[in-house]
Design a protein around this motif. Structure first.
Motif, PDB file in Angstrom:
ATOM      1  N   CYS A  19      40.902  43.517  48.929  1.00  0.00           N
ATOM      2  CA  CYS A  19      41.689  43.053  47.794  1.00  0.00           C
ATOM      3  C   CYS A  19      42.567  41.858  48.145  1.00  0.00           C
ATOM      4  O   CYS A  19      43.444  41.472  47.370  1.00  0.00           O
ATOM      5  CB  CYS A  19      42.544  44.190  47.240  1.00  0.00           C
ATOM      6  SG  CYS A  19      41.568  45.525  46.503  1.00  0.00           S
ATOM      7  N   ASP A  20      42.335  41.277  49.310  1.00  0.00           N
ATOM      8  CA  ASP A  20      43.066  40.082  49.723  1.00  0.00           C
ATOM      9  C   ASP A  20      42.270  38.840  49.328  1.00  0.00           C
ATOM     10  O   ASP A  20      41.037  38.828  49.391  1.00  0.00           O
ATOM     11  CB  ASP A  20      43.284  40.095  51.239  1.00  0.00           C
ATOM     12  CG  ASP A  20      44.053  38.878  51.721  1.00  0.00           C
ATOM     13  OD1 ASP A  20      45.286  38.892  51.649  1.00  0.00           O
ATOM     14  OD2 ASP A  20      43.393  37.913  52.153  1.00  0.00           O
ATOM     15  N   ARG A  21      42.969  37.794  48.962  1.00  0.00           N
ATOM     16  CA  ARG A  21      42.297  36.580  48.497  1.00  0.00           C
ATOM     17  C   ARG A  21      41.347  36.009  49.552  1.00  0.00           C
ATOM     18  O   ARG A  21      40.243  35.552  49.239  1.00  0.00           O
ATOM     19  CB  ARG A  21      43.348  35.531  48.117  1.00  0.00           C
ATOM     20  CG  ARG A  21      42.750  34.224  47.650  1.00  0.00           C
ATOM     21  CD  ARG A  21      43.814  33.232  47.245  1.00  0.00           C
ATOM     22  NE  ARG A  21      43.213  31.990  46.794  1.00  0.00           N
ATOM     23  CZ  ARG A  21      43.882  30.942  46.346  1.00  0.00           C
ATOM     24  NH1 ARG A  21      45.197  31.000  46.281  1.00  0.00           N
ATOM     25  NH2 ARG A  21      43.274  29.847  45.950  1.00  0.00           N
ATOM     26  N   CYS A  22      41.772  36.009  50.807  1.00  0.00           N
ATOM     27  CA  CYS A  22      40.939  35.484  51.902  1.00  0.00           C
ATOM     28  C   CYS A  22      40.064  36.575  52.504  1.00  0.00           C
ATOM     29  O   CYS A  22      38.882  36.352  52.802  1.00  0.00           O
ATOM     30  CB  CYS A  22      41.827  34.862  52.979  1.00  0.00           C
ATOM     31  SG  CYS A  22      42.831  33.481  52.398  1.00  0.00           S
ATOM     32  N   GLY A  23      40.640  37.761  52.692  1.00  0.00           N
ATOM     33  CA  GLY A  23      39.897  38.856  53.322  1.00  0.00           C
ATOM     34  C   GLY A  23      38.698  39.297  52.505  1.00  0.00           C
ATOM     35  O   GLY A  23      37.658  39.681  53.071  1.00  0.00           O
ATOM     36  N   GLY A  24      38.804  39.241  51.175  1.00  0.00           N
ATOM     37  CA  GLY A  24      37.683  39.646  50.330  1.00  0.00           C
ATOM     38  C   GLY A  24      36.443  38.814  50.590  1.00  0.00           C
ATOM     39  O   GLY A  24      35.317  39.337  50.608  1.00  0.00           O
ATOM     40  N   ARG A  71      39.347  46.651  38.928  1.00  0.00           N
ATOM     41  CA  ARG A  71      40.311  45.891  38.142  1.00  0.00           C
ATOM     42  C   ARG A  71      40.925  44.747  38.931  1.00  0.00           C
ATOM     43  O   ARG A  71      41.534  43.855  38.348  1.00  0.00           O
ATOM     44  CB  ARG A  71      41.435  46.808  37.647  1.00  0.00           C
ATOM     45  CG  ARG A  71      41.050  47.674  36.462  1.00  0.00           C
ATOM     46  CD  ARG A  71      42.223  48.488  35.969  1.00  0.00           C
ATOM     47  NE  ARG A  71      42.744  49.391  37.003  1.00  0.00           N
ATOM     48  CZ  ARG A  71      43.759  50.207  36.825  1.00  0.00           C
ATOM     49  NH1 ARG A  71      44.388  50.244  35.664  1.00  0.00           N
ATOM     50  NH2 ARG A  71      44.162  51.010  37.795  1.00  0.00           N
ATOM     51  N   HIS A  72      40.760  44.778  40.248  1.00  0.00           N
ATOM     52  CA  HIS A  72      41.409  43.767  41.098  1.00  0.00           C
ATOM     53  C   HIS A  72      40.615  42.467  41.074  1.00  0.00           C
ATOM     54  O   HIS A  72      39.390  42.460  41.178  1.00  0.00           O
ATOM     55  CB  HIS A  72      41.528  44.279  42.532  1.00  0.00           C
ATOM     56  CG  HIS A  72      42.516  43.500  43.350  1.00  0.00           C
ATOM     57  ND1 HIS A  72      42.194  42.304  43.947  1.00  0.00           N
ATOM     58  CD2 HIS A  72      43.823  43.736  43.646  1.00  0.00           C
ATOM     59  CE1 HIS A  72      43.254  41.843  44.597  1.00  0.00           C
ATOM     60  NE2 HIS A  72      44.249  42.685  44.429  1.00  0.00           N
ATOM     61  N   VAL A  73      41.311  41.349  40.952  1.00  0.00           N
ATOM     62  CA  VAL A  73      40.644  40.060  40.816  1.00  0.00           C
ATOM     63  C   VAL A  73      39.778  39.718  42.031  1.00  0.00           C
ATOM     64  O   VAL A  73      38.729  39.079  41.898  1.00  0.00           O
ATOM     65  CB  VAL A  73      41.691  38.945  40.549  1.00  0.00           C
ATOM     66  CG1 VAL A  73      42.607  38.755  41.751  1.00  0.00           C
ATOM     67  CG2 VAL A  73      41.019  37.638  40.185  1.00  0.00           C
ATOM     68  N   HIS A  74      40.195  40.152  43.240  1.00  0.00           N
ATOM     69  CA  HIS A  74      39.404  39.893  44.443  1.00  0.00           C
ATOM     70  C   HIS A  74      38.555  41.104  44.832  1.00  0.00           C
ATOM     71  O   HIS A  74      37.401  40.958  45.238  1.00  0.00           O
ATOM     72  CB  HIS A  74      40.321  39.501  45.604  1.00  0.00           C
ATOM     73  CG  HIS A  74      41.207  38.337  45.298  1.00  0.00           C
ATOM     74  ND1 HIS A  74      40.715  37.119  44.904  1.00  0.00           N
ATOM     75  CD2 HIS A  74      42.566  38.213  45.305  1.00  0.00           C
ATOM     76  CE1 HIS A  74      41.720  36.282  44.687  1.00  0.00           C
ATOM     77  NE2 HIS A  74      42.859  36.929  44.923  1.00  0.00           N
ATOM     78  N   GLY A  75      39.114  42.292  44.714  1.00  0.00           N
ATOM     79  CA  GLY A  75      38.381  43.504  45.066  1.00  0.00           C
ATOM     80  C   GLY A  75      37.142  43.694  44.213  1.00  0.00           C
ATOM     81  O   GLY A  75      36.121  44.217  44.687  1.00  0.00           O
TER      82      GLY A  75
END
Length: 618
Positions: free
Chosen positions: A138-143, A198-202
């Motif tokens: 769910c992290d912008r970079c980690g995803g 629901r998460h934008v990155h997840g």
């Protein structure tokens, strides 16, 4: 100047001598205050005060990225480099993955790593029992890193033993580690499905996971530039072999996601996940997809709405749900499509086609029904509102209606009559020859010729200028009709200058190419007669040269000879032009000038081959 320097020096010395009123205690307060400011700044940037990768490591991974751009001459060198970098990643994989520079570097490195190495990276990212997968995904970079690792499963077959009785334990272990970690990630997603989708990155990680578990992948996701227009084009998927465990895991994951079907109605990210789930299952698990489509439609149609009004009529006008219904229409089978129209949409198609959002699912419905008898009923209902839809500017509905007529072979005469009436060129009959410029510009007769209906059938010459994208698409669809006499008659009335305008226009060039290449030899000859004197200018145009090549490929030997005779006198101009020089080479015009008999023999042979292949295809 001396005074100024001295003044600056005194100021600096004074600044050094000044002490905080609270002496030591003040220094500690100042540090505390600065720390709080930095923490607040980090929170504002979305870091949440978490631990970040140190500057030395960031510099290292930036240099790794630069080295990756240079490439490797030998496999051994590449393998050693990847191993050394991944050794640096150990014990701080999460920090590297969630750092912008580290994330980009890892995304480029993982495709070069073996499945075993990718599995080890995933294992460290997930931690014990996959507890940290949610945070990283769910992290912008980690995803992006997790997605890149998941995509490496497409290379699973390359490393798995071909012989089941083989004792290559290392290979089994390497693919097994990656497989285990993916199943672990899937379990974490199932345990936290509502939060993930629901998460934008997840949600992107879940969508990639669905693709991998299904055994098909599209191109990797890229970060959109701010303000860039989003192009909703269905990506091409590539199939690959998957372990047996993925077959069962996909079923479990879909079952869990269906428990949160309510989110697909309210949340855009969740809706995209459900669209991906249906698309993947339709491609790889048709029976499962049929069940999912039925359950999804049952949920959507069971929602409460005004008495006597189907809830789908409300959902079709919603930005989020309409895209899900769009996907359902595209994938659903004949009986579900028929039920959708009969029980929910019948009598409402024109109203929906006029809606700024609902008109898109109506386009999809029109396309999906083209191969069934259901299309006849859809057409009869939609054709009543064609002029209103044109006035609303929803040209995609009209274009799709024409394309479905061409595909089904039904209602083509009715469609042409309806368009002639809508563009006010049906009566008197002399206006029929004006239909092509009207269709291409999507303007009525009175607007295009700037005349009143009372002026009769006379019209003044108007140069062809306004050709729009949807008008071009409409005429290309009409060019596939069995009866094209109105279009061809209209084309033959255009001046050579108008034909050159069409050939050089981004939208018009496709129209001219479609009409010429689908004509008979006799009809094509009449059009080419009108184009005489324009071939050199067409050859020197970026778009016109492509049209000329398409015409050449469909032309008879005598027609090719006429084109060549007009082009040859301008040899120096053609051979020096960036576009025309390719025309000169492809048409073998040097042979035409110096070895005419040989050129004639080659063209005759090509013509015979083309006719033979066209007969076989028919």
């Amino acid at each position: 100047m001396v005074a100024k320097v001295g003044g600056d020096k005194l100021q600096k010395e004074g600044a050094r001598k000044r002490r905080h009123p609270a002496e030591d205690g003040g220094k500690e307060d100042w540090k505390k205050k600065r720390g709080e400011q930095e923490k607040g700044r980090a929170m504002a940037q979305g870091d949440g005060g978490r631990k970040r990768l140190d500057a030395l490591s960031v510099g290292y991974f930036r240099r790794v990225g630069e080295r990756l751009s240079e490439g490797f001459e030998e496999d051994e060198e590449r393998e050693m480099f990847v191993e050394n970098v991944l050794a640096e990643v150990k014990a701080k994989a999460s920090l590297v993955a969630t750092d912008r520079t580290g994330s980009i570097t890892l995304q480029r490195l993982l495709p070069l790593a073996s499945p075993e190495q990718v599995g080890e990276v995933l294992a460290e990212l997930g931690g014990e029992l996959g507890a940290r997968f949610k945070e990283v995904s769910c992290d912008r970079c980690g995803g992006h890193v997790v997605e890149s690792a998941l995509r490496q499963m497409s290379r699973w077959e390359e490393f798995s033993p071909k012989d089941p009785s083989s004792e290559e334990d290392d290979e089994v272990e390497s693919t097994g580690t990656l497989e285990t970690q993916m199943l672990s990630l899937s379990q974490v997603v199932r345990d936290n499905s509502a939060e993930f989708i629901r998460h934008v990155h997840g949600s992107h990680v879940v969508r990639t996971l669905l693709h991998v578990l299904g055994g098909c992948l599209g191109p990797p996701r890229t970060e959109a530039r701010p303000g860039a227009k989003e192009h909703r084009v269905n990506p091409e998927l590539t199939d690959f072999e998957i372990p047996t465990s993925f077959w069962y895991e996909l079923k479990s994951l879909t079952e869990t996601l269906m428990e949160n079907i309510n989110l697909s109605v309210t949340d855009g990210a969740a809706s995209a996940v459900f669209q991906t789930m249906l698309t993947v299952c339709h491609r790889k698990r048709p029976k499962l997809c049929k069940q999912l489509l039925k359950r999804t439609m049952e949920y959507l149609t069971s929602r409460s709405s005004a008495p006597g009004i189907s809830p789908l009529l409300v959902f079709l006008k919603d930005q989020t749900t309409s895209r899900l219904i769009d996907t359902i229409i595209q994938l659903c089978h004949k009986s579900l499509l028929r039920d959708l129209y009969k029980n929910h949409l019948k009598g409402n198609l024109v109203d929906l086609a006029l809606h700024p959002i609902a008109n898109f699912p109506i386009q999809r419905l029109t396309a999906a029904s083209a191969k069934y008898k259901l299309f006849l009923r859809l057409f009869d209902e939609l054709v009543e509102g064609v002029e209103s839809v044109l006035a609303a500017g929803h040209m995609g509905v009209i274009v799709q209606l024409a394309e479905s007529c061409a595909e089904s072979g039904e209602k083509q005469d009715e469609m042409m009559r309806c368009l002639l009436n809508s563009f006010h060129c049906a009566e008197p009959g002399s206006r029929h020859v004006c239909c092509l410029p009207l269709f291409m510009s999507l303007l009525t007769y009175e607007v295009y010729y700037q005349s009143d209906a009372t002026e009769g059938s006379t019209q003044k010459e108007v140069p062809l200028t306004s050709i729009c994208y949807h008008g071009s698409r409409l005429v290309q669809a009409l060019a596939k009709f069995k009866e094209r006499s109105h279009l061809l008659s209209s084309l033959r009335t255009l001046s050579p200058a108008d034909l050159l305008t069409m050939a050089s226009d981004p939208s018009g060039s496709h129209v001219l190419q479609a009409l010429i290449t689908t004509s008979s030899d006799k009809g094509r000859g009449k059009i080419l007669k009108r184009l005489e004197g324009q071939y050199v200018q067409m050859a020197c145009s970026k778009l016109g040269s492509r049209v000329l090549e398409a015409v050449w490929n469909s032309a008879s030997v005598s027609q090719r000879q006429s084109i060549a005779q007009e082009l040859v006198p301008s040899e120096s101009k053609l051979r020096s032009d960036q576009f025309a020089r390719h025309v000169w080479a492809k048409f073998a015009l040097s042979h035409f000038v110096h070895r005419r008999a040989h050129w004639q023999e080659i063209q005759t042979g090509e013509s015979k081959k083309r006719k033979l292949f066209s007969d076989l295809l028919e």
